[in-house]
Motif scaffolding. Structure first.
Motif, PDB file in Angstrom:
ATOM      1  N   PHE A 279      34.502  33.651 -34.632  1.00  0.00           N
ATOM      2  CA  PHE A 279      34.340  34.830 -33.760  1.00  0.00           C
ATOM      3  C   PHE A 279      35.496  35.800 -33.954  1.00  0.00           C
ATOM      4  O   PHE A 279      36.482  35.489 -34.639  1.00  0.00           O
ATOM      5  CB  PHE A 279      34.236  34.383 -32.286  1.00  0.00           C
TER       6      PHE A 279
ATOM      7  N   THR B 200      28.680  34.899 -26.989  1.00  0.00           N
ATOM      8  CA  THR B 200      27.352  35.122 -27.579  1.00  0.00           C
ATOM      9  C   THR B 200      27.465  35.820 -28.943  1.00  0.00           C
ATOM     10  O   THR B 200      26.714  35.513 -29.855  1.00  0.00           O
ATOM     11  CB  THR B 200      26.457  35.969 -26.643  1.00  0.00           C
TER      12      THR B 200
ATOM     13  N   VAL C 140      32.517  27.410 -34.168  1.00  0.00           N
ATOM     14  CA  VAL C 140      32.231  28.819 -33.878  1.00  0.00           C
ATOM     15  C   VAL C 140      33.243  29.699 -34.608  1.00  0.00           C
ATOM     16  O   VAL C 140      34.447  29.424 -34.588  1.00  0.00           O
ATOM     17  CB  VAL C 140      32.324  29.092 -32.347  1.00  0.00           C
TER      18      VAL C 140
ATOM     19  N   GLU D  92      30.853  21.361 -32.019  1.00  0.00           N
ATOM     20  CA  GLU D  92      30.578  22.793 -32.116  1.00  0.00           C
ATOM     21  C   GLU D  92      31.557  23.437 -33.098  1.00  0.00           C
ATOM     22  O   GLU D  92      32.733  23.062 -33.109  1.00  0.00           O
ATOM     23  CB  GLU D  92      30.788  23.416 -30.712  1.00  0.00           C
TER      24      GLU D  92
ATOM     25  N   GLY E 135      32.033  37.269 -37.166  1.00  0.00           N
ATOM     26  CA  GLY E 135      31.556  35.965 -37.619  1.00  0.00           C
ATOM     27  C   GLY E 135      31.283  36.019 -39.105  1.00  0.00           C
ATOM     28  O   GLY E 135      31.912  36.813 -39.822  1.00  0.00           O
TER      29      GLY E 135
ATOM     30  N   ALA F  37      34.989  32.002 -25.971  1.00  0.00           N
ATOM     31  CA  ALA F  37      34.790  30.924 -26.967  1.00  0.00           C
ATOM     32  C   ALA F  37      35.270  29.591 -26.387  1.00  0.00           C
ATOM     33  O   ALA F  37      34.583  28.576 -26.477  1.00  0.00           O
ATOM     34  CB  ALA F  37      35.534  31.255 -28.257  1.00  0.00           C
TER      35      ALA F  37
ATOM     36  N   ARG G  10      35.683  20.604 -30.462  1.00  0.00           N
ATOM     37  CA  ARG G  10      35.012  21.895 -30.668  1.00  0.00           C
ATOM     38  C   ARG G  10      35.959  22.742 -31.509  1.00  0.00           C
ATOM     39  O   ARG G  10      37.121  22.928 -31.126  1.00  0.00           O
ATOM     40  CB  ARG G  10      34.759  22.574 -29.321  1.00  0.00           C
TER      41      ARG G  10
ATOM     42  N   LEU H 139      37.061  26.238 -33.058  1.00  0.00           N
ATOM     43  CA  LEU H 139      36.885  27.667 -32.810  1.00  0.00           C
ATOM     44  C   LEU H 139      37.791  28.454 -33.760  1.00  0.00           C
ATOM     45  O   LEU H 139      39.017  28.281 -33.729  1.00  0.00           O
ATOM     46  CB  LEU H 139      37.251  27.998 -31.357  1.00  0.00           C
TER      47      LEU H 139
ATOM     48  N   ASP I  81      23.935  34.619 -36.870  1.00  0.00           N
ATOM     49  CA  ASP I  81      24.208  33.909 -35.602  1.00  0.00           C
ATOM     50  C   ASP I  81      24.419  32.422 -35.861  1.00  0.00           C
ATOM     51  O   ASP I  81      25.220  31.769 -35.198  1.00  0.00           O
ATOM     52  CB  ASP I  81      23.021  34.033 -34.631  1.00  0.00           C
TER      53      ASP I  81
ATOM     54  N   CYS J 101      28.906  35.897 -32.168  1.00  0.00           N
ATOM     55  CA  CYS J 101      29.692  34.992 -33.032  1.00  0.00           C
ATOM     56  C   CYS J 101      28.758  34.356 -34.057  1.00  0.00           C
ATOM     57  O   CYS J 101      27.557  34.611 -34.027  1.00  0.00           O
ATOM     58  CB  CYS J 101      30.319  33.880 -32.184  1.00  0.00           C
ATOM     59  N   SER J 102      29.294  33.543 -34.938  1.00  0.00           N
ATOM     60  CA  SER J 102      28.455  32.696 -35.815  1.00  0.00           C
ATOM     61  C   SER J 102      28.724  31.250 -35.465  1.00  0.00           C
ATOM     62  O   SER J 102      29.885  30.845 -35.298  1.00  0.00           O
ATOM     63  CB  SER J 102      28.820  32.903 -37.284  1.00  0.00           C
ATOM     64  N   ARG J 103      27.647  30.474 -35.358  1.00  0.00           N
ATOM     65  CA  ARG J 103      27.783  29.026 -35.140  1.00  0.00           C
ATOM     66  C   ARG J 103      27.473  28.324 -36.443  1.00  0.00           C
ATOM     67  O   ARG J 103      26.438  28.589 -37.060  1.00  0.00           O
ATOM     68  CB  ARG J 103      26.809  28.546 -34.057  1.00  0.00           C
TER      69      ARG J 103
END
Ligand code: ATP
Ligand code: IP8
Length: 256
Positions: free
Chosen positions: A231, A248, A229, A227, A171, A242, A162, A164, A186, A250-252
């Motif tokens: 943030f 919630t 992310v 993932e 984001g 994160a 993942r 981050l 998002d 953040c940008s994915r």
């Protein structure tokens, strides 16, 4: 399957990017506390990679590049210095960090980054938290490798990762986040990148800012990466969220 978090601490987050050699100590201390909590409660396999901020970027800029021996030695020296300071702070809060000098684990071939990750994985197996950093990497064509590229490269090599990216904005925005009508995205898909407007990073920056963070996805995004992310690490609690998967705001970044 064991999943590993690869956390990038942006240079603009851990340093004041407009002021040479200025460290954001209060941010680092707060990040240390969030990391301790996340390490205990959610995930003990964490690799940290930090950027250059007003250390690496400033030194390269002052030398006008990395074409001289002193530019190379000083860039590496100041990046190590920054890494040691970060590691010292984190260790003082109880995080078992160990710094791996990126240039000693990597090589450039055909402009591609090759990273020897075995020692990093072995340290994770012992419960340690490896720290790497954006650095100069030697090769046929020696170049600066951003922390972002190291994160993507490691992420693509692990069986499950993942990624981050902690920075100073919430984001990816559709345009310069300082514009009053900029909208936080998002979800950002690879196919959307062409529609995003990027402003240049404030302060010293010799790599590629937010644009590079995203563009590296074309090269490195793979099935192993579960993932991605981006943030805001300046906001208290977001780094913990994160890592623990509850963030919630953040940008994915998605592949498709
Ligand atoms: P470093 O590269 O030193 O490690 P970093 O990883 O924190 O730092 P930056 O390169 O400073 O990241 O990139 C983040 C900056 O990108 C933000 O300060 C933001 O103002 C700028 N930026 C430019 N365009 C955008 C955009 N469309 N969306 C989000 N941020 C953007
Ligand atoms: O800040 C840059 O890494 P980044 C490292 O992650 C150097 O782009 C040496 C400037």
């Amino acid at each position: 399957m064991t999943t590993t978090v690869v956390l990038k601490l942006g240079g603009s987050l851990v340093t004041e990017k407009t002021k040479p050699f200025s460290i954001r100590f209060s941010v680092l201390k707060r990040l240390a506390q969030e990391l301790v909590k996340a390490y205990k409660e959610c995930c003990s396999r964490i690799i940290i990679v930090h950027g250059g901020g007003s250390f690496g970027h400033y030194v390269v800029k002052e030398h006008g590049g990395i074409d001289t021996a002193s530019a190379v030695t000083q860039t590496i020296m100041f990046m190590r210095e920054l890494s040691m300071i970060i590691s010292d702070i984190f260790t003082s809060y109880g995080l078992p960090t160990v710094v791996f000098d990126t240039h000693a684990l990597a090589v450039i071939r055909n402009n591609d980054l090759y990273l020897f990750i075995e020692p990093i994985l072995k340290s994770l197996d012992l419960g340690l938290i490896p720290i790497l950093y954006g650095d100069i990497v030697f090769g046929e064509k020696t170049r600066i490798v951003s922390g972002d590229e190291i994160v993507w490269c490691i992420g693509s090599k692990l069986t499950s990762s993942r990624l981050l990216f902690a920075t100073t904005v919430d984001g990816v925005y559709d345009k310069d986040p300082s514009e009053p009508d900029a909208k936080l995205l998002d979800v950002v898909r690879l196919s959307d990148f062409k529609d995003i407007l990027f402003s240049s990073t404030q302060g010293y920056d010799v790599t590629g800012g937010m644009r590079l963070k995203l563009e590296l996805a074309y090269k490195y995004y793979s099935e192993n990466i579960k993932e991605v992310v981006i943030f805001n690490g300046l906001i208290e609690g977001r780094t913990y969220e994160a890592i623990c998967g509850t963030i919630t705001r953040c940008s994915r970044v998605l592949r498709y």
